[in-house]
Design an enzyme around this catalytic site. Sequence first.
Site, short mmCIF file in Angstrom:
data_model
loop_
_atom_site.label_atom_id
_atom_site.label_comp_id
_atom_site.label_asym_id
_atom_site.label_seq_id
_atom_site.Cartn_x
_atom_site.Cartn_y
_atom_site.Cartn_z
CE LYS A 170 -0.23 3.05 4.69
NZ LYS A 170 -0.16 3.37 5.90
CD GLU A 223 -3.91 -2.57 7.35
OE1 GLU A 223 -2.58 -2.46 6.90
OE2 GLU A 223 -4.26 -1.21 7.03
N GLY A 283 2.34 2.55 10.86
CA GLY A 283 3.29 3.53 10.74
C GLY A 283 3.82 4.11 11.80
CD GLU A 285 -3.24 5.62 6.36
OE1 GLU A 285 -3.22 5.69 5.21
OE2 GLU A 285 -2.23 5.15 7.01
CG HIS A 319 -5.87 2.02 5.08
ND1 HIS A 319 -5.36 2.98 5.95
CD2 HIS A 319 -4.76 1.11 5.07
CE1 HIS A 319 -4.20 2.74 6.52
NE2 HIS A 319 -3.77 1.65 5.89
CB SER A 366 4.98 -1.66 12.03
OG SER A 366 4.62 -0.15 12.31
CG ASN A 390 -1.75 1.14 1.62
OD1 ASN A 390 -2.03 2.02 0.46
ND2 ASN A 390 -2.23 1.44 2.60
P1 PGA Z 1 2.73 0.55 7.80
O1 PGA Z 1 1.24 0.77 7.23
O2 PGA Z 1 3.28 -0.86 7.20
O3 PGA Z 1 3.73 1.58 7.19
O4 PGA Z 1 2.63 0.46 9.36
C1 PGA Z 1 0.33 -0.49 6.70
C2 PGA Z 1 -1.03 0.15 6.26
O5 PGA Z 1 -1.35 0.90 6.49
O6 PGA Z 1 -1.53 -0.59 5.34
#
Ligand code: PGA
Length: 254
Positions: free
Chosen positions: A11, A169, A175, A99, A97, A215, A9
């Site tokens: 983003k 997640e 992140g 976000e 997601h 992460s 992903n």
């Molecule tokens: P990350 O993000 O691996 O940077 O923690 C995962 C995601 O948001 O899909």
Amino acid sequence: MRRKIVAGNWKMNLDFQEAQDLVEGIANLCEEKQPDCDIIICPPFPYLEMTSDMADDTQYFYVGAQNVNDNDSGAYTGEVSAKMLDSLGTQFCIVGHSERRKYYNEDNALLAVKIKKLLEYQIVPIYCVGEVLEEREANTHFDVIKKQIEEALFNLDVADMENVVIAYEPVWAIGTGKTATPQQAEEVHKFIRTLICEKFGEDIANQIRILYGGSCNAKNASDLFAQENIDGGLIGGASLKAEDFISIAVQASK
Ligand code: PGA
């Protein structure tokens, strides 16, 4: 045996040249290392066509979008439909997601519609669920996840459910560099599979793929993927470096 998935992903990152370099880097490393799992690249919308062309040429990966609108077409300035994604060769799409839930107020009811739209066009939804830190600390995370699963997926019929991928997640791990331990993740994955089993039956529950995200990186992937109910990863930050991303895919291939 469920075939593992490693999905990147991206983003809202990279300019066009950087995106092209990354796709090429991933293709070259696939050629060299021959990972044996389903690799999905989810770039921003403007790079879908380039990524899709490269996927067609190399056959090393699939292409996914990061979002879709819940309408078919019309006066929705700035939005992208499932039909448009399909016409560019997009085979997967991330839905819900955290976000999007947080910054764009997407709720389970809206996500249920988006999932249906994608399935109409044979695009596989990668449906994201997960609790925020306060919910984990209050020990309400199982209730939160149950609601996210029930409200967005339980209206599907069995034939559609077969074509859904779920990603767990935990929001506190996205992140932040704070990964869920393999045991914490496995506990939730098992819980999700049980919910699917109760509603849709054992066959679907055994075949549906549940990814871990938050992460996940080249250092911790193999411990996570060794868990019985973890069928791969949805990778954010570590998907922006071809070496790290393919290292994760290689770890998913064992
Ligand atoms: P990350 O993000 O691996 O940077 O923690 C995962 C995601 O948001 O899909």
